[in-house]
Design a protein around this motif. Sequence first.
Motif, PDB file in Angstrom:
ATOM      1  N   THR A 105       0.830  -1.205   0.000  1.00 11.87           N
ATOM      2  CA  THR A 105       0.000   0.000   0.000  1.00 11.87           C
ATOM      3  C   THR A 105       0.864   1.253   0.000  1.00 11.87           C
ATOM      4  O   THR A 105       0.605   2.204  -0.747  1.00 11.87           O
ATOM      5  CB  THR A 105      -0.937  -0.001   1.228  1.00 11.87           C
ATOM      6  OG1 THR A 105      -1.786  -1.154   1.173  1.00 11.87           O
ATOM      7  CG2 THR A 105      -1.801   1.253   1.238  1.00 11.87           C
ATOM      8  N   ASP A 106       1.911   1.257   0.818  1.00  7.26           N
ATOM      9  CA  ASP A 106       2.809   2.414   0.880  1.00  7.26           C
ATOM     10  C   ASP A 106       3.448   2.700  -0.471  1.00  7.26           C
ATOM     11  O   ASP A 106       3.664   3.870  -0.837  1.00  7.26           O
ATOM     12  CB  ASP A 106       3.919   2.173   1.904  1.00  7.26           C
ATOM     13  CG  ASP A 106       3.426   2.307   3.337  1.00  7.26           C
ATOM     14  OD1 ASP A 106       2.342   2.883   3.540  1.00  7.26           O
ATOM     15  OD2 ASP A 106       4.120   1.828   4.258  1.00  7.26           O
ATOM     16  N   ALA A 157       2.124   1.895  -3.374  1.00  3.53           N
ATOM     17  CA  ALA A 157       1.059   2.031  -4.373  1.00  3.53           C
ATOM     18  C   ALA A 157       1.055   0.893  -5.391  1.00  3.53           C
ATOM     19  O   ALA A 157       0.789   1.104  -6.581  1.00  3.53           O
ATOM     20  CB  ALA A 157       1.164   3.386  -5.084  1.00  3.53           C
ATOM     21  N   ASP A 217      -0.462  -2.225  -4.273  1.00  8.08           N
ATOM     22  CA  ASP A 217      -1.344  -3.210  -3.649  1.00  8.08           C
ATOM     23  C   ASP A 217      -2.308  -3.824  -4.653  1.00  8.08           C
ATOM     24  O   ASP A 217      -2.713  -4.984  -4.511  1.00  8.08           O
ATOM     25  CB  ASP A 217      -2.109  -2.595  -2.470  1.00  8.08           C
ATOM     26  CG  ASP A 217      -2.736  -1.252  -2.816  1.00  8.08           C
ATOM     27  OD1 ASP A 217      -2.027  -0.371  -3.337  1.00  8.08           O
ATOM     28  OD2 ASP A 217      -3.943  -1.079  -2.550  1.00  8.08           O
ATOM     29  N   GLN A 252       7.227  -1.451 -12.330  1.00  5.15           N
ATOM     30  CA  GLN A 252       6.463  -2.182 -11.320  1.00  5.15           C
ATOM     31  C   GLN A 252       7.312  -3.281 -10.680  1.00  5.15           C
ATOM     32  O   GLN A 252       7.251  -3.498  -9.466  1.00  5.15           O
ATOM     33  CB  GLN A 252       5.203  -2.775 -11.961  1.00  5.15           C
ATOM     34  CG  GLN A 252       4.161  -1.727 -12.324  1.00  5.15           C
ATOM     35  CD  GLN A 252       3.034  -2.276 -13.187  1.00  5.15           C
ATOM     36  OE1 GLN A 252       3.185  -3.306 -13.861  1.00  5.15           O
ATOM     37  NE2 GLN A 252       1.902  -1.601 -13.171  1.00  5.15           N
ATOM     38  N   ARG A 271       9.545  -1.732  -8.142  1.00  3.96           N
ATOM     39  CA  ARG A 271       8.805  -1.411  -6.923  1.00  3.96           C
ATOM     40  C   ARG A 271       8.628  -2.654  -6.049  1.00  3.96           C
ATOM     41  O   ARG A 271       8.719  -2.588  -4.824  1.00  3.96           O
ATOM     42  CB  ARG A 271       7.434  -0.809  -7.260  1.00  3.96           C
ATOM     43  CG  ARG A 271       7.476   0.643  -7.688  1.00  3.96           C
ATOM     44  CD  ARG A 271       6.095   1.143  -8.068  1.00  3.96           C
ATOM     45  NE  ARG A 271       6.140   2.524  -8.496  1.00  3.96           N
ATOM     46  CZ  ARG A 271       5.752   3.573  -7.757  1.00  3.96           C
ATOM     47  NH1 ARG A 271       5.295   3.375  -6.537  1.00  3.96           N
ATOM     48  NH2 ARG A 271       5.824   4.800  -8.230  1.00  3.96           N
TER      49      ARG A 271
END
Length: 258
Positions: free
Chosen positions: A131-132, A134, A136, A150, A153
């Motif tokens: 979530t932190d 982005a 999720d 992605q 990340r």
Amino acid sequence: MMDFIKNHKSTVPFAQLKSLSVVYDQKGEQVEAVRDVSLDIRPGEFGVIIGPSGCGKSTLLYVLSGLLKPQEGEVYIDGQALTSRRNDTTLILQDYGLLPWKTVEQNVALGLLIRGYSKGEARKRVNTILTDLAIDALAKRFPAQLSGGQRQRVAIARSLALKPRLLLMDEPFSSLDALTRESLQGLLLDIWEKTKLSILLVTHNIEEAVFMGQRIFVMSKNPGTIINIVDNPMAGDISYRGKKEFYDGCAYLRSLLQ
């Protein structure tokens, strides 16, 4: 939100290499990778290593991670001699290192499960990190279904899930397009500002080094050694790229490398 304990400002090194030399055996021939390298990263500092291809930049990260033992020299983390891998040090490689048969959330949870966390504990921490960062919404996807940005990340999320104190990164953005690269640079700086991790990043990119590195360690060609250390106090300021000092810093670093 990320809940790392912020380090207090200190001039005492958190990670330190002293007179380090590493020699590889390649087909029976001894190849010297780095020679007499000394550098240190202070608590909460963002350091960058830059130098020509083959100068041993990645070798220094492998040594600091505990994956490679030097033939000569000393390695200290948090004031203690490094004798094996540490749980509070993580390494992110250029190729992300994601397992293609595992989903995003499974890749991020892997290190936690290996360290003995329960599935429930791992799931809770993974959900927070995703979530932190982005990502999720990508939790159930596999690496092949992700873009390069992605995937990076996810690699960052996997490292942060372990709550490291030292984050080592080996050219993490080199294969990305310019806009994605800048976006992830901003993300990494935001993480650094919130957590005050000690970070050491290897790059070939002069602009990236100047934008991100509070201190920039310039290496010579093989066998690599540190030929200059550049103090760069404006690093990490998002507005830095638009300032004259940034272009001057890039020109100066380019002159050192040439």
